[in-house]
Design a protein around this motif. Structure first.
Motif, PDB file in Angstrom:
ATOM      1  N   ALA A 193     -10.044  -8.301  -7.774  1.00  0.00           N
ATOM      2  CA  ALA A 193      -9.175 -10.215  -7.667  1.00  0.00           C
ATOM      3  C   ALA A 193      -8.480 -10.384  -7.911  1.00  0.00           C
ATOM      4  CB  ALA A 193     -10.887 -10.838  -7.350  1.00  0.00           C
ATOM      5  N   LEU A 194      -8.441 -10.349  -9.472  1.00  0.00           N
ATOM      6  CA  LEU A 194      -7.139 -11.069 -10.182  1.00  0.00           C
ATOM      7  C   LEU A 194      -6.060 -10.955 -10.383  1.00  0.00           C
ATOM      8  CD1 LEU A 194     -10.517 -11.596 -13.432  1.00  0.00           C
ATOM      9  CD2 LEU A 194      -8.752 -13.277 -12.029  1.00  0.00           C
ATOM     10  N   MET A 195      -6.330  -9.560 -10.153  1.00  0.00           N
ATOM     11  CA  MET A 195      -4.818  -8.623  -9.979  1.00  0.00           C
ATOM     12  C   MET A 195      -4.647  -9.121  -8.111  1.00  0.00           C
ATOM     13  SD  MET A 195      -5.869  -4.379 -10.899  1.00  0.00           S
ATOM     14  CE  MET A 195      -4.342  -4.164 -10.351  1.00  0.00           C
ATOM     15  N   ASN A 196      -5.030  -9.368  -7.168  1.00  0.00           N
ATOM     16  CA  ASN A 196      -4.770  -9.833  -5.929  1.00  0.00           C
ATOM     17  C   ASN A 196      -3.893 -11.170  -6.170  1.00  0.00           C
ATOM     18  OD1 ASN A 196      -8.072  -8.646  -4.422  1.00  0.00           O
ATOM     19  ND2 ASN A 196      -5.512  -7.523  -4.814  1.00  0.00           N
ATOM     20  N   LEU A 246      -9.618  -9.357  -2.526  1.00  0.00           N
ATOM     21  CA  LEU A 246     -10.536  -8.382  -2.217  1.00  0.00           C
ATOM     22  C   LEU A 246     -10.353  -7.677  -1.554  1.00  0.00           C
ATOM     23  CD1 LEU A 246     -13.647  -9.017  -4.248  1.00  0.00           C
ATOM     24  CD2 LEU A 246     -12.395  -7.345  -4.727  1.00  0.00           C
ATOM     25  N   HIS A 247      -9.538  -8.264  -0.908  1.00  0.00           N
ATOM     26  CA  HIS A 247      -9.099  -8.365   1.163  1.00  0.00           C
ATOM     27  C   HIS A 247      -9.291  -6.594   1.801  1.00  0.00           C
ATOM     28  CE1 HIS A 247      -7.292  -9.216   4.314  1.00  0.00           C
ATOM     29  NE2 HIS A 247      -8.288  -9.753   5.231  1.00  0.00           N
ATOM     30  N   ASN A 248      -9.040  -6.226   2.866  1.00  0.00           N
ATOM     31  CA  ASN A 248      -9.067  -4.708   3.009  1.00  0.00           C
ATOM     32  C   ASN A 248      -7.543  -4.541   3.373  1.00  0.00           C
ATOM     33  OD1 ASN A 248     -10.570  -2.330   2.845  1.00  0.00           O
ATOM     34  ND2 ASN A 248     -11.259  -2.825   5.176  1.00  0.00           N
ATOM     35  N   CYS A 249      -7.495  -5.475   3.991  1.00  0.00           N
ATOM     36  CA  CYS A 249      -5.590  -5.212   4.351  1.00  0.00           C
ATOM     37  C   CYS A 249      -5.430  -3.851   3.326  1.00  0.00           C
ATOM     38  CB  CYS A 249      -5.052  -6.392   5.101  1.00  0.00           C
ATOM     39  SG  CYS A 249      -3.967  -6.812   3.208  1.00  0.00           S
ATOM     40  N   ILE A 250      -4.532  -3.156   4.336  1.00  0.00           N
ATOM     41  CA  ILE A 250      -3.131  -1.774   4.038  1.00  0.00           C
ATOM     42  C   ILE A 250      -2.578  -2.408   2.670  1.00  0.00           C
ATOM     43  CG2 ILE A 250      -1.142  -1.765   5.197  1.00  0.00           C
ATOM     44  CD1 ILE A 250      -3.519   1.146   4.008  1.00  0.00           C
ATOM     45  N   ASP A 251      -1.976  -3.826   2.889  1.00  0.00           N
ATOM     46  CA  ASP A 251      -0.950  -4.497   1.902  1.00  0.00           C
ATOM     47  C   ASP A 251      -2.053  -4.160   0.546  1.00  0.00           C
ATOM     48  OD1 ASP A 251       1.075  -5.525   0.472  1.00  0.00           O
ATOM     49  OD2 ASP A 251       0.510  -6.996   1.581  1.00  0.00           O
ATOM     50  N   ASN A 252      -3.849  -4.609   0.576  1.00  0.00           N
ATOM     51  CA  ASN A 252      -4.140  -5.494  -0.708  1.00  0.00           C
ATOM     52  C   ASN A 252      -4.249  -3.817  -1.225  1.00  0.00           C
ATOM     53  OD1 ASN A 252      -6.213  -5.885  -1.573  1.00  0.00           O
ATOM     54  ND2 ASN A 252      -6.447  -7.832  -1.331  1.00  0.00           N
ATOM     55  N   GLN A 253      -4.642  -3.246  -0.449  1.00  0.00           N
ATOM     56  CA  GLN A 253      -5.518  -2.030  -0.656  1.00  0.00           C
ATOM     57  C   GLN A 253      -4.011  -0.729  -1.580  1.00  0.00           C
ATOM     58  OE1 GLN A 253      -7.296   0.750   2.163  1.00  0.00           O
ATOM     59  NE2 GLN A 253      -8.036  -1.173   3.129  1.00  0.00           N
ATOM     60  N   ILE A 254      -3.266  -0.940  -1.035  1.00  0.00           N
ATOM     61  CA  ILE A 254      -1.756  -0.214  -1.734  1.00  0.00           C
ATOM     62  C   ILE A 254      -1.801  -0.986  -3.218  1.00  0.00           C
ATOM     63  CG2 ILE A 254       0.354   0.308  -1.692  1.00  0.00           C
ATOM     64  CD1 ILE A 254      -0.147   0.764   1.043  1.00  0.00           C
ATOM     65  N   HIS A 255      -0.989  -2.144  -3.005  1.00  0.00           N
ATOM     66  CA  HIS A 255      -1.315  -2.612  -4.895  1.00  0.00           C
ATOM     67  C   HIS A 255      -2.445  -1.994  -5.402  1.00  0.00           C
ATOM     68  CE1 HIS A 255       2.147  -4.987  -4.047  1.00  0.00           C
ATOM     69  NE2 HIS A 255       2.727  -5.041  -3.075  1.00  0.00           N
ATOM     70  N   SER A 256      -3.401  -2.590  -4.794  1.00  0.00           N
ATOM     71  CA  SER A 256      -4.359  -2.828  -6.080  1.00  0.00           C
ATOM     72  C   SER A 256      -4.981  -0.881  -6.566  1.00  0.00           C
ATOM     73  CB  SER A 256      -6.056  -2.793  -4.595  1.00  0.00           C
ATOM     74  OG  SER A 256      -6.143  -4.549  -4.485  1.00  0.00           O
ATOM     75  N   ALA A 257      -4.550  -0.345  -5.402  1.00  0.00           N
ATOM     76  CA  ALA A 257      -4.436   1.121  -6.236  1.00  0.00           C
ATOM     77  C   ALA A 257      -2.938   1.733  -7.085  1.00  0.00           C
ATOM     78  CB  ALA A 257      -4.350   2.336  -4.991  1.00  0.00           C
ATOM     79  N   ALA A 258      -1.990   1.226  -7.121  1.00  0.00           N
ATOM     80  CA  ALA A 258      -0.759   1.271  -7.816  1.00  0.00           C
ATOM     81  C   ALA A 258      -1.041   0.168  -8.905  1.00  0.00           C
ATOM     82  CB  ALA A 258       0.170   0.798  -6.299  1.00  0.00           C
ATOM     83  N   GLY A 259      -0.995  -0.496  -9.161  1.00  0.00           N
ATOM     84  CA  GLY A 259      -1.441  -1.405 -10.331  1.00  0.00           C
ATOM     85  C   GLY A 259       0.329  -2.740 -10.472  1.00  0.00           C
ATOM     86  N   PHE A 260      -0.310  -4.005 -11.063  1.00  0.00           N
ATOM     87  CA  PHE A 260       0.365  -4.617 -11.027  1.00  0.00           C
ATOM     88  C   PHE A 260       2.049  -4.623 -10.689  1.00  0.00           C
ATOM     89  CE2 PHE A 260       1.576  -9.587 -12.618  1.00  0.00           C
ATOM     90  CZ  PHE A 260       0.758  -9.599 -11.644  1.00  0.00           C
ATOM     91  N   GLN A 261       2.435  -3.178 -11.460  1.00  0.00           N
ATOM     92  CA  GLN A 261       3.548  -3.593 -11.694  1.00  0.00           C
ATOM     93  C   GLN A 261       4.345  -3.792 -10.445  1.00  0.00           C
ATOM     94  OE1 GLN A 261       1.162  -1.313 -13.183  1.00  0.00           O
ATOM     95  NE2 GLN A 261       2.490   0.378 -14.543  1.00  0.00           N
ATOM     96  N   LEU A 262       3.962  -2.917  -9.104  1.00  0.00           N
ATOM     97  CA  LEU A 262       3.605  -3.188  -8.021  1.00  0.00           C
ATOM     98  C   LEU A 262       4.860  -3.996  -7.552  1.00  0.00           C
ATOM     99  CD1 LEU A 262       4.238  -1.093  -5.531  1.00  0.00           C
ATOM    100  CD2 LEU A 262       2.801  -1.550  -4.490  1.00  0.00           C
ATOM    101  N   ARG A 263       3.802  -5.807  -7.564  1.00  0.00           N
ATOM    102  CA  ARG A 263       4.267  -6.776  -7.851  1.00  0.00           C
ATOM    103  C   ARG A 263       5.200  -6.899  -8.374  1.00  0.00           C
ATOM    104  NH1 ARG A 263      -0.527 -10.874  -6.108  1.00  0.00           N
ATOM    105  NH2 ARG A 263      -0.383  -9.888  -5.021  1.00  0.00           N
ATOM    106  N   MET A 264       5.134  -6.728  -9.433  1.00  0.00           N
ATOM    107  CA  MET A 264       6.764  -7.249 -10.418  1.00  0.00           C
ATOM    108  C   MET A 264       8.097  -6.424  -9.873  1.00  0.00           C
ATOM    109  SD  MET A 264       5.049  -8.964 -12.966  1.00  0.00           S
ATOM    110  CE  MET A 264       6.622  -9.501 -13.163  1.00  0.00           C
ATOM    111  N   ASP A 265       7.934  -5.557  -9.104  1.00  0.00           N
ATOM    112  CA  ASP A 265       8.872  -4.793  -8.241  1.00  0.00           C
ATOM    113  C   ASP A 265       9.387  -5.290  -7.418  1.00  0.00           C
ATOM    114  OD1 ASP A 265       9.629  -3.239 -10.046  1.00  0.00           O
ATOM    115  OD2 ASP A 265       8.715  -1.078  -9.514  1.00  0.00           O
ATOM    116  N   CYS A 266       9.070  -5.328  -6.951  1.00  0.00           N
ATOM    117  CA  CYS A 266       8.678  -6.398  -5.530  1.00  0.00           C
ATOM    118  C   CYS A 266       9.261  -7.747  -5.589  1.00  0.00           C
ATOM    119  CB  CYS A 266       7.703  -6.078  -4.631  1.00  0.00           C
ATOM    120  SG  CYS A 266       6.733  -4.968  -4.281  1.00  0.00           S
ATOM    121  N   TYR A 267       9.005  -8.731  -6.781  1.00  0.00           N
ATOM    122  CA  TYR A 267       9.157  -9.635  -7.320  1.00  0.00           C
ATOM    123  C   TYR A 267      10.533  -9.767  -7.455  1.00  0.00           C
ATOM    124  CZ  TYR A 267       9.869 -14.394 -10.061  1.00  0.00           C
ATOM    125  OH  TYR A 267      10.023 -15.386 -10.421  1.00  0.00           O
TER     126      TYR A 267
END
Length: 274
Positions: A43-46, A123-144
């Motif tokens: 949840a905090l990562m999200n 904790l949203h169940n959408c595919i976007d949330n699931q992928i980012h949550s399993a990949a790690g916070f680096q994914l958000r940083m790369d997208c940013y």
């Protein structure tokens, strides 16, 4: 990590996210049970906006996420049978029902929103949330980083590629599909945008020399695109691309579904258009 070590380590990165965010430090107490800690961490990562985190954070996060990935029933591209084993377009096309974060393929496709930073709903169940949550916070940083350089929101139908980090795939290809107002039917522009999503992802995979790609059902969740029409458009676009690009590096395209209903739609449409 043993259970005692996991409990200690996860506390460290929960506290870092709480500290970085600020507003959570006083409002939340860290639970006692590991399962509850793990939900809190996700949840905090999200909700965490893009920000520099410590090397220690990534060390612990990656250890946790890698262990979780390795504990899943991973499925490789080679494990999934195509529509037709003989030569031809259908020897490259398959459908598979399950969790897309379990696929060991060159790239999985993420149905992103126009910000391209992942889902910020805890904790949203959408595919976007699931992928980012399993990949790690680096994914958000790369997208940013990608979006900062671009300087504007991602148009519908385009595609971007990032590393997959702690996922079993090598890459994530992000694309933004059209959002259909509830109760309405897609217009011609929205149909074209969805087709462009699939085409752009395939072109990008080809550019990177990838051999396998798994598509989620783009725009058919909270974006309300009718599932049957979306399936038929996806199948036609993929088949046309493979037909028109004989020298493509792509050897397998997988349509990933999660529900029995979606799987039946793809099975029916693939057989009818065979």
């Amino acid at each position: 990590m043993d259970e005692f070590d996991k409990n200690k380590k996860i506390d460290i990165i929960i506290k870092e996210l709480m500290s970085v965010n600020g507003s959570y430090e006083e409002d939340y107490e860290i639970p006692d049970k590991y399962e509850d800690k793990r939900r809190l961490l996700r949840a905090l990562m999200n909700v965490q906006i893009p920000v520099r985190l410590s090397d220690k954070y990534y060390e612990i996060q990656d250890r946790i996420l890698t262990e979780e990935t390795e504990s899943k029933n991973l499925v490789s591209a080679e494990d999934i049978e195509t529509m037709n084993k003989a030569n031809g377009i259908d020897s490259k096309i398959a459908y598979w029902q399950g969790d897309i974060t379990c696929l060991q393929v060159d790239a999985i496709v993420n149905a992103a929103n126009s910000q391209m930073l992942g889902c910020f709903i805890p904790l949203h169940n959408c595919i976007d949330n699931q992928i980012h949550s399993a990949a790690g916070f680096q994914l958000r940083m790369d997208c940013y980083e990608i979006m900062t350089k671009q300087g504007h929101e991602e148009p519908n139908g385009n595609a971007k590629i990032t590393s997959a980090y702690n996922l079993p795939s090598k890459y994530v290809i992000h694309t933004v599909g059209p959002a259909i107002p509830y109760g309405q039917e897609p217009n011609e522009e929205e149909i074209e945008e969805l087709e462009n999503c699939y085409r752009s992802c395939l072109e990008l995979a080809d550019k990177e020399g990838l051999k396998s790609i798994a598509f989620c059902s783009i725009s058919t969740g909270v974006f309300n695109f009718p599932k049957d029409l979306a399936s038929r458009l996806a199948i036609k676009t993929v088949r046309d691309y493979l037909k028109n690009n004989k020298d493509t590096s792509i050897e397998k395209v997988i349509f990933n579904t999660f529900s029995n209903n979606a799987t039946e739609i793809y099975r029916k449409n693939l057989l009818e258009s065979h």
